[in-house]
Write a protein that holds these residues in place. Structure first.
Motif, PDB file in Angstrom:
ATOM      1  N   SER A 198       0.869  -0.976  -0.117  1.00  0.00           N
ATOM      2  CA  SER A 198      -0.014  -0.061  -0.114  1.00  0.00           C
ATOM      3  C   SER A 198       0.547   1.008   0.116  1.00  0.00           C
ATOM      4  O   SER A 198       0.468   2.599  -0.275  1.00  0.00           O
ATOM      5  N   VAL A 199       2.063   1.221   0.111  1.00  0.00           N
ATOM      6  CA  VAL A 199       3.048   1.932   0.058  1.00  0.00           C
ATOM      7  C   VAL A 199       3.281   3.179  -1.330  1.00  0.00           C
ATOM      8  O   VAL A 199       3.535   2.022  -2.092  1.00  0.00           O
ATOM      9  N   ASP A 200       3.384   4.540  -1.000  1.00  0.00           N
ATOM     10  CA  ASP A 200       3.316   5.308  -2.197  1.00  0.00           C
ATOM     11  C   ASP A 200       5.113   5.701  -2.291  1.00  0.00           C
ATOM     12  O   ASP A 200       5.268   6.222  -0.976  1.00  0.00           O
ATOM     13  N   VAL A 201       5.047   4.874  -2.875  1.00  0.00           N
ATOM     14  CA  VAL A 201       6.947   4.873  -3.050  1.00  0.00           C
ATOM     15  C   VAL A 201       7.213   6.595  -3.178  1.00  0.00           C
ATOM     16  O   VAL A 201       8.062   7.301  -3.330  1.00  0.00           O
ATOM     17  N   VAL A 202       6.373   7.733  -4.245  1.00  0.00           N
ATOM     18  CA  VAL A 202       6.841   9.321  -4.403  1.00  0.00           C
ATOM     19  C   VAL A 202       6.533   9.253  -2.609  1.00  0.00           C
ATOM     20  O   VAL A 202       7.936  10.152  -2.649  1.00  0.00           O
ATOM     21  N   SER A 203       5.852   9.262  -2.197  1.00  0.00           N
ATOM     22  CA  SER A 203       5.693   9.802  -0.466  1.00  0.00           C
ATOM     23  C   SER A 203       6.698   9.528   0.395  1.00  0.00           C
ATOM     24  O   SER A 203       7.121  10.231   1.179  1.00  0.00           O
ATOM     25  N   LEU A 204       6.462   8.202  -0.386  1.00  0.00           N
ATOM     26  CA  LEU A 204       7.827   7.562   0.668  1.00  0.00           C
ATOM     27  C   LEU A 204       9.678   8.462   0.580  1.00  0.00           C
ATOM     28  O   LEU A 204      10.243   9.245   1.306  1.00  0.00           O
TER      29      LEU A 204
END
Ligand SMILES: Nc1ncnc2c1ncn2[C@@H]1O[C@H](COP(=O)(O)OP(=O)(O)OP(=O)(O)O)[C@@H](O)[C@H]1O
Ligand SMILES: [Mg+2]
Lengths: 301, 252
Positions: free
Chosen positions: B77-83
C-alpha cells in the motif's frame, strides 16, 4: 626514433585525408556558385526568387521565361512541414518509450530494426505511397466528399514523414539514452515519477541533441526526391492546399537535368540556380540551429 | 531508544546474486549513522533499500522489512513517491540538473506542489540554500546554470535540493568523495547542523569522517552487517576482528 617518424607519417597522412575532403567540398561549392551565376546572367535573381509561375522554357528569341521558383519553394515547404508534423511527435514519443519505458529486450530488438528501416531505399517508400497510400487517402477523402489529386502534397508528406521516422526515432533515442543515470536517480530520489522525470529533467537536458536530430531529419526531408516524384508529382502549383499536387526544388532539379539539352541551356543552368538556393537555405537553417543550441546551452548549462 | 527507521532481516538480490544477507539495523532518530566497509560490501545497496531506489534497478529484489516510523516501506500500500519525499538522497557524484541554481532547489517543491505563491517558493528556496550553507555564495546568481558551480558547491546544492522537500531522513552516499578538504569540512559541518532536524545516514570510506560526524557506525563486510554500535565504542573497542582489521587499516 622509429616511433617518432611513424608518428609524423601518420599525422601527415591524416592531414592529407582531411585536406582532400575540404578541397573536394570547396570545389563543389565553387562550381555550384559558378554555374548559378551563369544562370542568373540570363534570368534575373529577382524574377527567379519571387516569380510566381514555374514553367521554364527558352523562347526562340533566346529569352528565358517562366523561371519563377516560388511554387517550388512553397511545395517543398508544404511537404516538409507535413512530414515533420508526423515525424517529430511520433519520433519523440517512440524514442521516449524505447529509452525510458521499454524492457531491455524490446529495446535491443527494436533499435536495430529501426536502423534497418532507416536504410531502405526511398524508392520503396515512394512505391508504397503511390500504390497503397494514395488510393487509401482518396477513399477516405471521398467519404468526406473531398477530392484529392491522385498525386498530392499530403500523400508525399505522409510517406516522407514515415520515411524519416525510423531515422529520427533512432537519433532521438540516442539523445535520451545517452543521458547519465545520475540525472534519473537525482529526480526519482526527490520523489518524481518517471513521467515527471522525463518531462522536467530528461527532455530539457536532451534538448540540444533532440534539436540536432530534428535538423538532420529535416535536411533529409528537404533533400528527398524520389518520394515526391512518385507521390506528389511534377505540377508546379502555387498552393498551400495539402490535397493538391505540388512539386519541390529537388524534383525540379532532376527534371531539368534529365533531357537532351546542351549544358549551357538556361533550363539546365536553372538546376544549378535551384541547387544554389537549396544550399543557402540549408546552410542558414544549420547556422540558426547551431546558434540556438549554443544559446540554450549558455542559459541552461 | 526510538528508531526512526528499523531494518529487519533484510536480504537483497540482484538477479541470482545476493548482495545483502540478513541485515538488522536500527537508525536512531535525529542522529547520524555512518556506514563503513570495504568496496563492494553493499553499503550503497543498503542505502538504496532505505528509500526504494532499488526499484529503478530492474532485476533487484528485496526480502525482509524496512520500517519507517513503524510502517513497512515495502508494504504494497506504500506510495513510493511520498516515501521518497520523506527519505531524501544525496549521491556520491554531485548530480545537479542542467538548469538554473534556483530551478534545481525548486524542483522538488514544484513536483509536490509544496507552495501556493511564487514568494512562498522563493522562501523555500532561500531557506534550503541557507541551511545547506550555500546562500551567501549564490544569492546573487540564482538564475545561472547550476553546472557552473564548483564541485563542492554543486554537492551542497544537491543537499539543498534534498532538504527543500522537507524530508525526515537524508541518505548520503559518499557525499564528499569528489570534494577537496575545505569543501569536505564545510559539508561535514553542515551534516552536524542538519542533525537537529533530520535523521542522517552517510556512507563513507573516510574513517575519520565517520568518527567526526556520526553517533552510530555500522561496519559491513561482503554483504553482512558485522557490527553496529555507538561510534566511539566501535572505533576504540571493536568486538569483531574483521572490524578491528578494517579500522586499523589491515585491509579494505
Ligand atoms: N545494479 C546492480 N546489479 C548487479 N549487481 C550489483 C548492482 N549494484 C551493485 N551490485 C553488486 O552488489 C555488491 C555491493 O555493491 P555496492 O555498490 O552496494 O557496494 P559498496 O559497498 O557501495 O561499494 P563502494 O564502496 O565501492 O561504493 C557488489 O558486489 C556489486 O557488484
Ligand atoms: Mg557505493
Amino acid at each position: 626514433m622509429r616511433s617518432l617518424w611513424l608518428e609524423r607519417f601518420v599525422r601527415c597522412f591524416f592531414f592529407l585525408c582531411a585536406l582532400g575532403a575540404v578541397i573536394v567540398t570547396i570545389g563543389i561549392v565553387v562550381s555550384l556558385i559558378g554555374e548559378a551565376f551563369r544562370f542568373f546572367a540570363r534570368v534575373s535573381l529577382f524574377d527567379f526568387l519571387f516569380g510566381l509561375t514555374w514553367a521554364p522554357r527558352v523562347l526562340p528569341t533566346g529569352e528565358a521565361v517562366g523561371f519563377g521558383a516560388i511554387p517550388l519553394f512553397t511545395g517543398t515547404a508544404l511537404i516538409t512541414l507535413i512530414a515533420m508534423l508526423i515525424a517529430i511527435p511520433c519520433g519523440t514519443m517512440v524514442a521516449i518509450y524505447l529509452s525510458e519505458y521499454a524492457p531491455t529486450k524490446i529495446r535491443q530488438t527494436v533499435k536495430p530494426l529501426l536502423e534497418i528501416l532507416a536504410g531502405i531505399p526511398t524508392l520503396v517508400y515512394g512505391f508504397f505511397a503511390a500504390t497503397t497510400l494514395a488510393p487509401l487517402l482518396r477513399n477516405i477523402a471521398e467519404t468526406f466528399h473531398l477530392t484529392i489529386a491522385s498525386e498530392s502534397a499530403i500523400n508525399a508528406g505522409l510517406v516522407m514523414g514515415i520515411m524519416i521516422l525510423p531515422y529520427m526515432t533512432s537519433l532521438c533515442e540516442d539523445a535520451l539514452h545517452r543521458l547519465p543515470l545520475s540525472l534519473r536517480e537525482g529526480s526519482m530520489g526527490l520523489g518524481a515519477t518517471s513521467s515527471e522525470t522525463i518531462m522536467r529533467v530528461l527532455l530539457p537536458a536532451a534538448f540540444p541533441n533532440l534539436m540536432a536530430a530534428f535538423l538532420l531529419s529535416l535536411s533529409r526531408a528537404i533533400g528527398e526526391t524520389m518520394i515526391v516524384v512518385m507521390a506528389a508529382g511534377l505540377a508546379a502549383n502555387l498552393s498551400f492546399n495539402p490535397l493538391q499536387a505540388v512539386t519541390t526544388v529537388t524534383v525540379q532539379i532532376v527534371n531539368l537535368l534529365t533531357g537532351d539539352q546542351e549544358f549551357d541551356n538556361a533550363k539546365t543552368l536553372a538546376a544549378f540556380g535551384l541547387g544554389f538556393v537549396l544550399f543557402i537555405l540549408t546552410l542558414i537553417l544549420n547556422i540558426l540551429a547551431l546558434y540556438g543550441i549554443k544559446k540554450y546551452k549558455r542559459i541552461h548549462g | 531508544m526510538t528508531f526512526k527507521m528499523d531494518v529487519k532481516q533484510l536480504n537483497l538480490f540482484y538477479g541470482d546474486k545476493q548482495a545483502l544477507f540478513n541485515v538488522n539495523l536500527g537508525l536512531p532518530a535525529l542522529q547520524t549513522t555512518a556506514l563503513i566497509g570495504p568496496s563492494g560490501c553493499g553499503k550503497s545497496s543498503f542505502l538504496k533499500c532505505l528509500n526504494r531506489m532499488n526499484d529503478i534497478v530492474l532485476q533487484a529484489h528485496v526480502e525482509g522489512q524496512v520500517l519507517l516510523d513503524g510502517q513497512d516501506i515495502y508494504a504494497p500500500s506504500v506510495d513510493v513517491v511520498s516515501l521518497r519525499t520523506k527519505v531524501g538522497m544525496v549521491f556520491q557524484k554531485p548530480n545537479p540538473f542542467p538548469r538554473s541554481i534556483y530551478e534545481n532547489v525548486a524542483y522538488g517543491p514544484r513536483i509536490h506542489r509544496l507552495f501556493k505563491t511564487k514568494s512562498e517558493l522563493d522562501q523555500i528556496v532561500e531557506k534550503s540554500l541557507v541551511r545547506a550553507g550555500l546562500w551567501g555564495e549564490v544569492k546573487d546568481r540564482l538564475p545561472q546554470p547550476a553546472m557552473r558551480l564548483s564541485g563542492g558547491q554543486q554537492q551542497r546544492l544537491c543537499i539543498a535540493r534534498a532538504i527543500a522537500v522537507n524530508p525526515e531522513v537524508i541518505l548520503m552516499d559518499e557525499p564528499c568523495s569528489a570534494l577537496d578538504p575545505i569543501a569536505t569540512a564545510k559539508v561535514e559541518e553542515l551534516i552536524d547542523e542538519l542533525r537537529e532536524k533530520f535523521t542522517i545516514v552517510i556512507v563513507t570510506h573516510n574513517l575519520q569522517q565517520a568518527a567526526r560526524v556520526s553517533q552510530q557506525t555500522a561496519f559491513f563486510h561482503s554483504g553482512y552487517l558485522v557490527e553496529a554500535r555507538e561510534t566511539g565504542a566501535l572505533f576504540t573497542t571493536p568486538h569483531d576482528e574483521r572490524t578491528q582489521g578494517y579500522i586499523t587499516g589491515r585491509y579494505g
